[in-house]
Structure formats: C-alpha cells, structure tokens
Design a protein around this motif. Sequence first.
Motif, PDB file in Angstrom:
ATOM      1  N   TYR A  67       0.824  -1.206   0.000  1.00  0.00           N
ATOM      2  CA  TYR A  67       0.000   0.000   0.000  1.00  0.00           C
ATOM      3  C   TYR A  67       0.865   1.265   0.000  1.00  0.00           C
ATOM      4  CZ  TYR A  67      -4.316  -2.603   0.786  1.00  0.00           C
ATOM      5  OH  TYR A  67      -5.397  -3.432   0.649  1.00  0.00           O
ATOM      6  N   ILE A  68       1.970   1.236   0.733  1.00  0.00           N
ATOM      7  CA  ILE A  68       2.882   2.380   0.722  1.00  0.00           C
ATOM      8  C   ILE A  68       3.462   2.588  -0.672  1.00  0.00           C
ATOM      9  CG2 ILE A  68       5.104   3.227   1.586  1.00  0.00           C
ATOM     10  CD1 ILE A  68       4.426   1.890   4.255  1.00  0.00           C
ATOM     11  N   LYS A  69       3.829   1.485  -1.317  1.00  0.00           N
ATOM     12  CA  LYS A  69       4.376   1.566  -2.667  1.00  0.00           C
ATOM     13  C   LYS A  69       3.342   2.096  -3.648  1.00  0.00           C
ATOM     14  CE  LYS A  69       6.622  -1.244  -6.237  1.00  0.00           C
ATOM     15  NZ  LYS A  69       7.107  -2.610  -6.592  1.00  0.00           N
ATOM     16  N   LEU A  70       2.104   1.621  -3.536  1.00  0.00           N
ATOM     17  CA  LEU A  70       1.033   2.101  -4.414  1.00  0.00           C
ATOM     18  C   LEU A  70       0.760   3.579  -4.173  1.00  0.00           C
ATOM     19  CD1 LEU A  70      -1.501  -0.876  -4.230  1.00  0.00           C
ATOM     20  CD2 LEU A  70      -0.071  -0.234  -6.176  1.00  0.00           C
ATOM     21  N   ALA A  71       0.790   3.996  -2.906  1.00  0.00           N
ATOM     22  CA  ALA A  71       0.546   5.407  -2.589  1.00  0.00           C
ATOM     23  C   ALA A  71       1.617   6.295  -3.210  1.00  0.00           C
ATOM     24  CB  ALA A  71       0.503   5.602  -1.075  1.00  0.00           C
ATOM     25  N   LYS A  72       2.871   5.873  -3.133  1.00  0.00           N
ATOM     26  CA  LYS A  72       3.952   6.661  -3.726  1.00  0.00           C
ATOM     27  C   LYS A  72       3.804   6.735  -5.239  1.00  0.00           C
ATOM     28  CE  LYS A  72       7.408   5.832  -0.125  1.00  0.00           C
ATOM     29  NZ  LYS A  72       8.733   5.238   0.202  1.00  0.00           N
ATOM     30  N   ARG A  73       3.395   5.641  -5.844  1.00  0.00           N
ATOM     31  CA  ARG A  73       3.211   5.645  -7.295  1.00  0.00           C
ATOM     32  C   ARG A  73       2.069   6.575  -7.699  1.00  0.00           C
ATOM     33  NH1 ARG A  73       2.507  -0.148  -9.737  1.00  0.00           N
ATOM     34  NH2 ARG A  73       4.568  -0.297  -8.734  1.00  0.00           N
ATOM     35  N   GLU A  74       0.996   6.560  -6.918  1.00  0.00           N
ATOM     36  CA  GLU A  74      -0.122   7.465  -7.194  1.00  0.00           C
ATOM     37  C   GLU A  74       0.316   8.918  -7.099  1.00  0.00           C
ATOM     38  OE1 GLU A  74      -3.214   6.551  -4.491  1.00  0.00           O
ATOM     39  OE2 GLU A  74      -3.861   4.742  -5.547  1.00  0.00           O
ATOM     40  N   GLU A  75       1.135   9.220  -6.106  1.00  0.00           N
ATOM     41  CA  GLU A  75       1.558  10.604  -5.921  1.00  0.00           C
ATOM     42  C   GLU A  75       2.430  11.081  -7.072  1.00  0.00           C
ATOM     43  OE1 GLU A  75       2.984  11.571  -2.091  1.00  0.00           O
ATOM     44  OE2 GLU A  75       1.005  11.189  -1.203  1.00  0.00           O
ATOM     45  N   GLN A  76       3.262  10.209  -7.607  1.00  0.00           N
ATOM     46  CA  GLN A  76       4.057  10.592  -8.769  1.00  0.00           C
ATOM     47  C   GLN A  76       3.169  10.893  -9.963  1.00  0.00           C
ATOM     48  OE1 GLN A  76       7.344  11.274  -8.767  1.00  0.00           O
ATOM     49  NE2 GLN A  76       7.108  10.954  -6.558  1.00  0.00           N
ATOM     50  N   GLU A  77       2.112  10.114 -10.121  1.00  0.00           N
ATOM     51  CA  GLU A  77       1.171  10.364 -11.212  1.00  0.00           C
ATOM     52  C   GLU A  77       0.440  11.677 -11.010  1.00  0.00           C
ATOM     53  OE1 GLU A  77      -1.379   7.013 -11.489  1.00  0.00           O
ATOM     54  OE2 GLU A  77       0.212   5.636 -12.151  1.00  0.00           O
ATOM     55  N   MET A  78       0.055  11.969  -9.763  1.00  0.00           N
ATOM     56  CA  MET A  78      -0.638  13.215  -9.475  1.00  0.00           C
ATOM     57  C   MET A  78       0.278  14.427  -9.709  1.00  0.00           C
ATOM     58  SD  MET A  78      -3.745  12.466  -8.744  1.00  0.00           S
ATOM     59  CE  MET A  78      -3.487  11.204 -10.020  1.00  0.00           C
ATOM     60  N   LEU A  79       1.548  14.294  -9.343  1.00  0.00           N
ATOM     61  CA  LEU A  79       2.499  15.375  -9.584  1.00  0.00           C
ATOM     62  C   LEU A  79       2.698  15.608 -11.079  1.00  0.00           C
ATOM     63  CD1 LEU A  79       5.200  14.644  -6.858  1.00  0.00           C
ATOM     64  CD2 LEU A  79       3.733  16.663  -7.004  1.00  0.00           C
ATOM     65  N   ALA A  80       2.783  14.521 -11.835  1.00  0.00           N
ATOM     66  CA  ALA A  80       2.965  14.660 -13.277  1.00  0.00           C
ATOM     67  C   ALA A  80       1.738  15.282 -13.930  1.00  0.00           C
ATOM     68  CB  ALA A  80       3.256  13.297 -13.893  1.00  0.00           C
ATOM     69  N   ARG A  81       0.581  15.006 -13.377  1.00  0.00           N
ATOM     70  CA  ARG A  81      -0.659  15.490 -13.998  1.00  0.00           C
ATOM     71  C   ARG A  81      -1.053  16.889 -13.543  1.00  0.00           C
ATOM     72  NH1 ARG A  81      -6.478  12.281 -13.906  1.00  0.00           N
ATOM     73  NH2 ARG A  81      -7.647  13.797 -15.154  1.00  0.00           N
ATOM     74  N   PHE A  82      -0.885  17.164 -12.238  1.00  0.00           N
ATOM     75  CA  PHE A  82      -1.406  18.412 -11.687  1.00  0.00           C
ATOM     76  C   PHE A  82      -0.344  19.363 -11.163  1.00  0.00           C
ATOM     77  CE2 PHE A  82      -4.778  15.187 -11.046  1.00  0.00           C
ATOM     78  CZ  PHE A  82      -5.683  15.705 -11.963  1.00  0.00           C
ATOM     79  N   GLY A  83       0.906  18.918 -11.161  1.00  0.00           N
ATOM     80  CA  GLY A  83       2.012  19.818 -10.843  1.00  0.00           C
ATOM     81  C   GLY A  83       1.922  20.493  -9.496  1.00  0.00           C
ATOM     82  N   ASP A  84       2.028  21.820  -9.488  1.00  0.00           N
ATOM     83  CA  ASP A  84       2.114  22.592  -8.254  1.00  0.00           C
ATOM     84  C   ASP A  84       0.879  22.465  -7.368  1.00  0.00           C
ATOM     85  OD1 ASP A  84       4.628  23.443  -8.888  1.00  0.00           O
ATOM     86  OD2 ASP A  84       3.968  25.351  -9.765  1.00  0.00           O
ATOM     87  N   ALA A  85      -0.294  22.251  -7.964  1.00  0.00           N
ATOM     88  CA  ALA A  85      -1.508  22.123  -7.159  1.00  0.00           C
ATOM     89  C   ALA A  85      -1.400  20.930  -6.220  1.00  0.00           C
ATOM     90  CB  ALA A  85      -2.727  21.972  -8.056  1.00  0.00           C
ATOM     91  N   TYR A  86      -0.948  19.818  -6.756  1.00  0.00           N
ATOM     92  CA  TYR A  86      -0.810  18.645  -5.905  1.00  0.00           C
ATOM     93  C   TYR A  86       0.416  18.762  -4.993  1.00  0.00           C
ATOM     94  CZ  TYR A  86      -0.971  13.903  -4.212  1.00  0.00           C
ATOM     95  OH  TYR A  86      -1.047  12.805  -3.384  1.00  0.00           O
ATOM     96  N   ARG A  87       1.474  19.401  -5.486  1.00  0.00           N
ATOM     97  CA  ARG A  87       2.675  19.572  -4.664  1.00  0.00           C
ATOM     98  C   ARG A  87       2.345  20.390  -3.410  1.00  0.00           C
ATOM     99  NH1 ARG A  87       5.452  21.074  -8.424  1.00  0.00           N
ATOM    100  NH2 ARG A  87       6.499  19.098  -8.905  1.00  0.00           N
ATOM    101  N   THR A  88       1.568  21.433  -3.565  1.00  0.00           N
ATOM    102  CA  THR A  88       1.168  22.247  -2.420  1.00  0.00           C
ATOM    103  C   THR A  88       0.319  21.442  -1.450  1.00  0.00           C
ATOM    104  OG1 THR A  88       1.196  24.261  -3.770  1.00  0.00           O
ATOM    105  CG2 THR A  88      -0.053  24.332  -1.702  1.00  0.00           C
ATOM    106  N   TYR A  89      -0.616  20.680  -2.003  1.00  0.00           N
ATOM    107  CA  TYR A  89      -1.466  19.831  -1.165  1.00  0.00           C
ATOM    108  C   TYR A  89      -0.622  18.812  -0.409  1.00  0.00           C
ATOM    109  CZ  TYR A  89      -4.694  16.026  -0.048  1.00  0.00           C
ATOM    110  OH  TYR A  89      -5.390  15.031   0.592  1.00  0.00           O
ATOM    111  N   ARG A  90       0.344  18.209  -1.068  1.00  0.00           N
ATOM    112  CA  ARG A  90       1.191  17.206  -0.437  1.00  0.00           C
ATOM    113  C   ARG A  90       2.036  17.814   0.680  1.00  0.00           C
ATOM    114  NH1 ARG A  90       5.782  13.995  -3.755  1.00  0.00           N
ATOM    115  NH2 ARG A  90       6.675  16.105  -3.707  1.00  0.00           N
TER     116      ARG A  90
END
Length: 227
Positions: A176-199
């Motif tokens: 689950y930790i690995k899947l969460a990290k993979r999801e976050e990379q996808e979110m960063l690639a897709r939404f950039g600064d918006a997701y980075r700020t949220y993270r």
Amino acid sequence: MSHTESAYGLWSLVIINSLVFILFAFSFTRPKTRRDWRSFGMFSAFLVALFTEMYGFPLTIYLLMSWLARNFPGIDFLSHDAGHLLETLMGWKVNPHWGPFHIFSNLLIAGGFWLLAAAWRVLYEAQGTGQLAVDGPYARIRHPQYVGFVLIMFGFLLQWPTLITLVMFPILLLVYIKLAKREEQEMLARFGDAYRTYRERTQAFLPWSARRSPSPTGAPPNSGKQP
C-alpha cells in the motif's frame, strides 16, 4: 479438556462473511483502475484467509496445538471462543466477544469502514467536477482509503490472529505504501504545483503529525484529482 463438537468446517459462514465484508468494502471504494483493483484484491484475499481460519479450517490452532495444550491446559482450542487467541492467552475470564481486544477491534473495523465511506463520498464528488479532493478525510491525510483498509485488517488481526494473516499484514502495508507513492508521482505529473502544495501541507497517513501551513490564497488547492 473435553471436546464434543468442532466449531469449524462451517464453509457456508466462510463464504457468507467473506462476501458480506468484501461487498461492503466494494460499495465504498468502487475500484476502477488496475491499481484500484489490485489494492482491493489484496484486501479481499486477507479477508478470505481470515474467515477461512475463523470458520473453516483453523490452521494456526492446529500448528500451535501442542504448545497451546502444554501451556494452557484445560482449554478447548477447537471451540470458537478459544479461537480468539489474544483474549485466551491473556487469561481474561470473560466472554471473548466482550473482551478488551475484541471491543477495540470492533472500533477499528467500524472506523475503517467509516473512513472508506467518508473518503469515497469526497472523492466521487471531486472526480465528477475534475477537482482535487481536499475535503473530509482528504483534508487530514492524502490516502484515507488505504488507511481505512489497514484499520480494518488490523482490527481483524486483534480479533482473530492467524499465522497467515500475520504474515500478510506487513506485506500489504509495504504494498500500500508503494502504491501510494506511485499514485503521488502520477498526481504530480498530472497536476504539478496544485498537488505539490497539497502534499506539502497534508500528511500521507498519520493526521496527528501533519505539518499544516496556510495556503498562499488562504484555501487549499482545488483543481485536479486525488487518488
């Protein structure tokens, strides 16, 4: 110790309980992507393994029977009540369904399902509008659905520990930790600064240790999608 009737071999209860809890979780998670199905499938496998030993074939008790009989004489470990091993090993002279471990496990399981339901409502609305899910549980943690799964599994571990599920649990945590990290990379690639700020302002799994700081605009980012 005398034993008259085994509390196991009840395969209809294995099937019924597995289906009830799996379908209940499915109604809250509605997996869509391959990754969603993978995480849900692992959770389902955990439940099937659990209920198989709870009502079908008590592999853990059979493997430990010699040690259990030697250290806890007079206890019928093929009875259902004795299958609640934590309550039995602690020696509490109460019905295990009302013992501390069982009560706490019920709270964890209920809390896990509540978290799945609350997270799904927020995520469903965000997906419908193409926005980032930052309300409800997502305002405190970035991966409430994974946390919900873990709470439910840990609750069942306290209620009915088995060798198989004890091995599965840490493996599922790592997955689950690995899947969460993979999801976050996808979110960063897709939404950039918006997701980075949220993270940066929201902790991944533990809400009480979140480092919260005000957004430059005074409100959390509200575009994109949170997995």
